[in-house]
Motif scaffolding. Structure first.
Motif, short mmCIF file in Angstrom:
data_model
loop_
_atom_site.label_atom_id
_atom_site.label_comp_id
_atom_site.label_asym_id
_atom_site.label_seq_id
_atom_site.Cartn_x
_atom_site.Cartn_y
_atom_site.Cartn_z
N PRO A 125 30.81 17.02 35.31
CA PRO A 125 31.98 16.36 35.57
C PRO A 125 31.48 14.92 37.19
O PRO A 125 30.27 15.13 37.39
CB PRO A 125 32.25 17.14 36.80
N HIS A 126 32.84 14.47 37.36
CA HIS A 126 33.21 12.99 38.02
C HIS A 126 31.64 12.73 37.87
O HIS A 126 31.85 11.83 39.49
CB HIS A 126 32.68 14.23 39.45
N VAL A 127 31.08 12.54 36.95
CA VAL A 127 29.94 11.31 36.44
C VAL A 127 30.88 9.16 36.60
O VAL A 127 32.01 10.02 36.03
CB VAL A 127 29.66 11.25 35.34
N ALA A 143 26.54 16.05 37.12
CA ALA A 143 27.61 15.97 37.95
C ALA A 143 27.16 14.90 38.62
O ALA A 143 26.47 15.08 39.67
CB ALA A 143 28.07 17.54 38.44
N GLY A 144 28.47 14.05 39.27
CA GLY A 144 28.45 13.48 40.41
C GLY A 144 27.10 12.07 40.20
O GLY A 144 27.57 11.23 41.22
N HIS A 160 19.76 15.08 36.55
CA HIS A 160 19.93 15.63 37.34
C HIS A 160 20.83 15.48 38.33
O HIS A 160 22.18 14.26 38.06
CB HIS A 160 18.76 16.87 38.36
N PRO A 161 22.20 16.52 39.08
CA PRO A 161 22.76 16.33 39.60
C PRO A 161 22.78 14.43 40.72
O PRO A 161 22.24 15.21 41.58
CB PRO A 161 23.74 17.67 40.20
N ASN A 162 24.33 14.12 40.73
CA ASN A 162 24.41 13.08 41.51
C ASN A 162 23.17 12.33 42.38
O ASN A 162 22.23 11.79 43.34
CB ASN A 162 24.21 14.30 43.59
#
Lengths: 349, 349, 349
Positions: A125-127, A143-144, A160-162
């Motif tokens: 999500p939100h990538v 995500a992100g 990994h996220p962010n």
């Protein structure tokens, strides 16, 4: 999920002494291991604890068998390198127990029409993936994450996220980038003109090889004119700073909070303890090991262990020795003078 | 894209010796430069390499002309400060080759109805801008950035993706904030009450001037009661920590991993090498330069270069010297005693 | 918003000398305070400034009353701990002036259907919450945060924007996590097999107690086999690295840029100055205080203050003393030899 011990040994190698039909459910440390666990003995210092473990299976070196066998009644796996075997066995259980993220692109991700995402890749999500970027087969973008223009991510690499992975940065296969890492920020380059700093555009990229891990909140800057290079197998812990134009040689590992200034060229198979700092434009040979908290201010041309930190003391004691450090230059002169005088006294006598 | 050499020199100044109609395509280092490149000689040490470059154009100081002219047959640009000229020329090519992001707000951004976004600003995907925030003309807010309540961003300032810029933080014009930077986190303030820490609310903001650069993953905390202040022209590299209530003076530059504790007041035109640490409540004069890895534990009132790190050695040698460091206080006494005894011996003789 | 002084004292305790009907609007430092402000005197060194403040109200210790009363004509609040009282009073005004974010989930957030979000919690834009995660009552999850699988966030905990809180991480009640923090990244664990690094899966989680603050861009890694543990009341500033399997004891506080290597076990009520580094597998007793820039290379079993950094000097002076540091081992021998010779001379005489 559990596995038959025989299946695990068939997959990972090593010599099994004991019942291949034992069912095991995971890995645990010597003291915490229960009756369905595998454990490992990686240093002779712990052999008594190993003998007393409740684990079903013990991974150990051939040299430990004579001591362990009369004392421990579970199964044994003999191997040259019990710690590496533990790593492989732990990965075996992770694969057994983990469902990889489903391939596909989350509806909230923003993907440029000219980006190429492999059909088996998973985009969270939100990538954001910008124009011309490439994400390889079986890669996972959490995500992100931000993937900049013309960035390239090889197969089976996990973000990994962010994570922020900026334009013209490449990473190879089987890489892992932890959350908060920033790859491809501008190098710190300014020309001073009558007291004002003029920014030097940073037009190089970052080139990262295969099997590289980048830790959480670690930053790797893009090059000024050429690329910053991280070679295959390099492992970087958290909060590390790699400045522009550095080259980090194959299989070199750095612990948390290390800093490497611009254009440093570091060899292969080196290790750097936490918070070690390497100044710019230095060359470090292969197989150099730098202790934690040590500042490397000159090139190192010979393999070996290097250290340079002030020893810790009670504060009052430190106060006394630090005061003397400031006078050390005078001490040298006073000792020389004493030596001269004593020599004269000795001769005259 | 390429440019006519005469056009570049007309724009940037300097004295051109050679054909203004030569077409150049970019900047490259002395050794890597090809026949359509401009290169530069910034230190006399490299003058032989400069004479041998394949570049079409060489930027150099007046003092180098006599050496270079008989040896190099391309065009010359004479200037007082070749390195600064290189910076300007590189920026010239960046402008030539870069399409700025289109103005407008990405559909996935979440913008408060009371925020004011200049019509020429560009707001990327997944950006959040809260109530009362202002984004100036021609500014670029990269994907995933957070702009808090009542934050202000001046004209022509660029935020790279994933910057966190919290409420009541201001930055001026022509600023650059790299990815992962966090501006306006709470300062670290707690009152101890019988062993428990009581949080002191951090109600000040952050005030950043014009022409400031903030590096990747650098953190600048908001003030406790007043503002944390970063003055015009300050340049901060990656992974720097600026604590609450600090004041960083104009045009001061800090390399990666520097830490500045709370309420430190740092002068103008200072430089700090990587991982230098400055304790809290200190005052540092203008034009102070602190070496990498050095801890500043007292105020510095006099301009100059300051250093304090333990010299690196082979580990075994370090072990020996570190053991002696612990005894230094005793050494002083022993040397004094020896001096006394030798004096007595000398007199009696 | 303003408050009646009597209402504030009724809420926070302390002895009021003066008019309870005075209306006050906030807290300010001694010199900046205006006629509607409360200020505080926390150290006798500032008593003259306190006497001259324009504030309406002064918080002070009983011991200061005799000095202050004839000199200052506003109201007094007497308390055992003026600095803690200031903290409480500042929080009182923050509550008075802050509207908490509205409960509810922003439309752009991506929330797993199996996550449990308390109805009074607030989830900001672009947040991601994965399967099985729990967010407690009155908690606030800022824009862009990532909450991983089976993570748990206790009641009244605040995550500022862009926090990454990965799977199987727990935090208790009344916690604060600043922007950019990454909790639950993989620990740095690799087994070396013939020069190659084999990743050891990091299958533990992170367990954080109540009343913990985690600073901006601070990273706390998950454990290898067991959990990394941060106990109740711990306060971590920005840019700190806590490696896998560490245990940080109750109410311990760490300033910015501190690093703690793997499996270190740190006691209660300790403090660590900025950029202090703690090596792995060490044990630190309760009530140990480590100065800024000091490396802890051995376990510390006794409470007290410990220090170990090289004293700063002018660069030229440092150059001279650093050169002597390298010869210290020889100095010891030369002093011993001198002592022997002088003793012989003294005896023979």
């Amino acid at each position: 999920m559990s596995t038959r011990l025989g299946d695990l040994v068939k997959s990972l190698g090593g010599e099994l002494i004991g019942d291949p039909d034992v069912v095991v459910t995971g890995i645990a440390p010597l003291e915490a291991a229960g009756e369905s666990h595998i454990t490992f003995l990686s240093t002779t210092k712990l052999r008594s604890q190993a003998a007393a473990t409740r684990a079903a299976v013990l991974i150990l070196a051939h040299a430990e068998v004579d001591f362990i066998r009369p004392r421990f009644h579970g199964a044994l796996i003999l191997t040259d390198n019990p710690y590496a075997y533990y790593a492989h066995a732990a990965n075996y259980f992770v694969l057994l127990n983990t469902t990889p993220p489903s391939p596909g692109i989350h509806a909230s991700a923003v993907i440029s029409s000219s980006a190429r995402i492999a059909p088996t890749a998973s985009i969270g999500p939100h990538v954001v993936v910008e124009a011309g970027a490439i994400v390889g087969e079986h890669s996972v973008i959490g995500a992100g994450c931000f993937i900049g223009q013309d960035a390239r991510i090889g197969a089976s690499t996990v973000f990994h996220p962010n994570v922020t992975f900026l334009s013209d940065c490449h990473i190879g296969e089987r890489g892992v980038v932890q959350s908060g890492a920033v790859i491809g920020g501008d190098g710190f380059g300014f020309a001073n003109q009558k007291g004002q700093w003029i920014k030097i555009p940073q037009t190089g990229g970052v080139r990262i090889g295969d099997d590289v891990e980048v830790g959480a909140s670690t930053t790797i800057d893009r090059g000024a004119l050429e690329h910053t290079r991280i070679e295959n197998g390099v492992k970087l812990d958290n909060q590390i700073q790699i400045a522009h134009n550095c080259i980090i040689g194959e299989n070199t590992a750095m612990a948390g909070c290390v800093g490497v200034a611009g254009s440093a060229k570091i060899g292969r198979n080196c290790t750097f303890g936490g918070a070690a700092m390497i100044l710019g434009h230095l060359t470090i040979a292969d197989n150099v090991h730098v202790s934690s908290g040590s500042l490397v201010s000159r090139s190192i041309h010979e393999a070996g262990q290097y250290t340079g930190f002030y020893p810790l003391a009670k504060n009052a004691d430190w106060g006394k020795t630090a005061a003397v450090v400031r006078q050390l230059d005078g001490f040298r002169d006073r000792i020389r003078e004493l030596e001269k005088l004593v020599k004269e006294l000795t001769i005259k006598k």
